[in-house]
Design an enzyme around this catalytic site. Structure first.
Site, mmCIF file in Angstrom:
data_model
loop_
_atom_site.group_PDB
_atom_site.id
_atom_site.type_symbol
_atom_site.label_atom_id
_atom_site.label_comp_id
_atom_site.label_asym_id
_atom_site.label_seq_id
_atom_site.Cartn_x
_atom_site.Cartn_y
_atom_site.Cartn_z
ATOM 1 N N ASN A 1 -7.942 8.935 6.854
ATOM 2 C CA ASN A 1 -6.888 8.810 5.840
ATOM 3 C C ASN A 1 -7.427 8.632 4.421
ATOM 4 O OD1 ASN A 1 -7.631 6.064 5.565
ATOM 5 N ND2 ASN A 1 -6.095 5.398 7.037
ATOM 6 N N ARG B 1 1.026 6.330 19.099
ATOM 7 C CA ARG B 1 0.516 7.426 18.273
ATOM 8 C C ARG B 1 -0.328 8.360 19.133
ATOM 9 N NH1 ARG B 1 2.263 6.036 13.458
ATOM 10 N NH2 ARG B 1 2.397 3.818 12.902
ATOM 11 N N SER C 1 0.806 -1.218 0.000
ATOM 12 C CA SER C 1 0.000 0.000 0.000
ATOM 13 C C SER C 1 0.844 1.275 0.000
ATOM 14 C CB SER C 1 -0.965 -0.034 1.187
ATOM 15 O OG SER C 1 -1.885 1.015 1.144
ATOM 16 N N PRO D 1 -1.409 2.421 20.743
ATOM 17 C CA PRO D 1 -0.165 1.802 20.290
ATOM 18 C C PRO D 1 -0.206 1.508 18.803
ATOM 19 C CG PRO D 1 -1.532 0.183 21.396
ATOM 20 C CD PRO D 1 -2.238 1.509 21.545
ATOM 21 N N ASP E 1 -3.316 6.309 -2.866
ATOM 22 C CA ASP E 1 -2.127 5.720 -2.240
ATOM 23 C C ASP E 1 -1.562 4.661 -3.190
ATOM 24 O OD1 ASP E 1 -4.121 3.826 -1.908
ATOM 25 O OD2 ASP E 1 -3.382 3.145 0.030
#
EC number: 5.4.2.3
Length: 574
Positions: free
Chosen positions: A403, A537, A95, A529, A307
């Site tokens: 995203n 994060r 990706s 995490p 992406d």
């Protein structure tokens, strides 16, 4: 009852026929000796000490470490195919990761993500030592009652990474070692493979399992949907598309001749010059909030980025003053939700509609959907599989991660109702509205987030509503936000609850975050995490960018101090 031993000639297996506790006849493995599996496995040896985890994105790491994983996922795909009596997909891609990485994910019968219990099998099999591979396969077969007499069918696809062709062959080696049948599609976007698998397992009801079938279905729906756009004949609608130097560029070029001239697509970062995902693509644009390398923007031009495997999309533009504006998954979900809710009114149907988000969704997007649109919003854990599963609970489930990965799901009953109205409706206006709704359904790839499909849905809605990219952006204003990450010795010290919005360990961390959030207006923050590396994060938002940056830094310091931070303490956002 003593079992009667029988031999399965197909794969040199020894079976035992017996009665289980329920009184039903069942087959149990007492021995597994796949000569072909063993011989081939020796050619795909596991690196010493390597341990990998199958996550939402499958396996991902440096390409040179994945040969054995690819081979074993070919084996697993055959077992899954036999167990489900369906075609299974295997996609070789990493990706939005750098070009030197690669990965693999399995696709379940209706084009959905792999079942969670089989994710565990994938991890177990990938990490098994060479001498354990056969026993792990036997264990899976026993637990899942896999009938090895059943034929197996696997679809294989790959992205454009230099390593993908060789790794794809390793997958095929695994399929062949268990005498599975396969169709190698070669270069595909990830959503296209999901689409092919769904088409195959629905006997063509979802569409034809070919690239031309995919292009024809989407382009026909787009043409029919945009026929009623008031500005359809007023010249071209131009769109600049950054394809991250990936597979999306090849497939968008193949599809261009199917699309009407009113939509003029200009492809950038097509892979002919630069490296995959290097300073470009949806992830780069989203994280850095600036245009990709290689795409020149004029004020108010509509641009978007895919992406690397074309399952994410974000839009953006620069205003007259040169300021960059990102339109991410939250605003995409909002635009689509507005259109679908208006469409429901036009067809006179009261179907249950919901929007699914993660903790990363901007607070103002949630407020707008709930308070202005009166659409229920549900928050789930990060990861597309969690959003997809929740969206299935609605007649119409819209889900997008911030995203840009997302799609819309329609229940079977809702889809049948709309298609019936489009064909048999007595009211002319409602019947025409139902036809538009039907074309919208056909334009959406319901199996998984699909950058090409999502792009066409967005372009159709903008044309039909006569919206500019600036007007779309102005539907609501995002709260300023900041994402950071903190290196820690062990990410597992962080445990979360409430869809990852609250930390329940280590002790004292959530209380500290709560105190910090009180310092700023319209603020919130959470930590989680990473699923792949020892980092935590951090997300923060507030009324101003300065406050969002300050909050993110202070929360990062709290994580560093309470969760075993590594290296130097986090520095203020520059």
């Amino acid at each position: 009852m003593v079992g009667l031993g029988v031999t399965c000639n197909m794969q040199n297996l020894c079976w035992c026929f017996s009665c289980c506790s329920s009184g039903l006849a069942c087959f149990l493995f007492v021995e597994m000796d796949f000569e072909a599996v063993g011989k081939c496995s020796a050619l795909h040896q596991k690196p010493v000490g390597l341990s990998l985890q199958y996550g939402t994105a499958g396996f991902r790491t440096k390409a040179e470490q994945l040969d054995h994983v690819m081979y074993r996922m070919g084996l697993l795909a055959v077992l899954r195919s036999k167990q489900t009596k369906s075609t299974i997909g295997v996609m070789v891609t990493a990706s939005h990761n750098p070009e030197e990485d690669n990965g693999v994910k399995l696709v379940d019968p209706l084009g959905e993500m792999l079942n969670p219990s089989w994710e565990e099998y994938a991890t177990h099999l990938a990490n098994a030592e060479e001498h354990e591979v056969q026993s792990v396969l036997a264990e899976i077969c026993q637990k899942e009652a896999v009938n090895l007499h059943q034929q197996a069918s696997v679809f294989v696809g790959r992205d454009t990474r230099p390593s993908s062709e060789k790794l794809s062959q390793s997958v095929i080696d695994g399929i062949s070692a268990l005498q599975g049948q396969y169709h190698d599609y070669g270069l595909l976007t990830t959503p296209q493979l999901h689409y092919m698998v769904c088409c195959q397992n629905t006997q063509g009801r979802y569409g034809k399992a070919t690239l031309e079938g995919y292009y024809n279905k989407l382009s026909k729906a787009f043409v029919e949907l945009t026929k009623q756009a008031s500005n359809s004949g007023d010249g071209q609608r131009c769109l600049k598309v950054d394809c991250a130097n990936g597979i999306g560029a090849l497939k968008l070029k193949e599809m261009e001749h199917n699309l009407p001239q009113q939509l003029s697509i200009h492809i950038y970062n097509d892979g002919s010059k630069e490296k995959l995902n290097h300073l470009c693509g949806a992830d780069f644009v989203k994280v850095h909030q600036k245009p990709p390398l290689g795409l020149e923007m004029k004020p108010n031009e509509r641009c978007c980025s895919f992406d690397g495997d074309a399952d994410r999309i974000v839009y953006y533009y620069t205003d007259a003053a040169g300021h960059f504006h990102l339109i991410d998954g939250d605003k995409i979900a909002t635009l689509i939700s507005i259109f679908l809710k208006e469409s429901l009114v036009k067809v006179g149907q009261k179907l249950m509609m919901g929007v699914v988000q993660t903790a990363y969704a901007n607070g103002n997007s949630t407020r707008y959907l709930e308070e202005t649109m009166k659409v229920p919003v549900h928050c789930v854990k990060t990861g597309v599989k969690h959003l997809h599963h929740k969206a299935q609970e609605f007649d119409i489930g819209v889900y997008f991660e911030a995203n840009g990965h997302g799609t819309v799901l329609f229940s079977k009953a809702a889809e049948e109702k709309i298609r019936h109205l489009a064909k048999e409706g007595k009211d002319n206006q409602k019947r025409e509205a139902a036809k538009m709704f039907e074309n919208t359904i056909d334009l959406i790839n319901q199996t998984v987030g699909d950058a090409i499909s999502d792009m066409l849905v967005i372009e159709a809605i903008l044309a039909l509503k006569g919206l500019t990219v600036q007007e779309w952006d102005a539907i609501y204003t995002d709260l300023p936000n900041r994402q950071l990450k903190v290196k820690v010795a062990d990410r597992r010290v962080i445990d979360t609850a409430d869809a990852e919005r609250r930390a329940i360990s280590p002790p004292g961390l959530q209380e500290k975050i709560d105190d910090l959030v009180k310092k700023y207006r319209l603020s919130r923050s959470f930590v989680r995490p990473s699923g792949t590396e020892d980092v935590v994060r951090v997300y923060a938002e507030a009324d101003t960018q300065e406050n969002a940056d300050a909050l993110a830094h202070e929360v990062s310091l709290a994580v560093y101090q309470l969760a075993g931070g590594g290296g130097g303490p986090p520095q203020p956002v520059s």
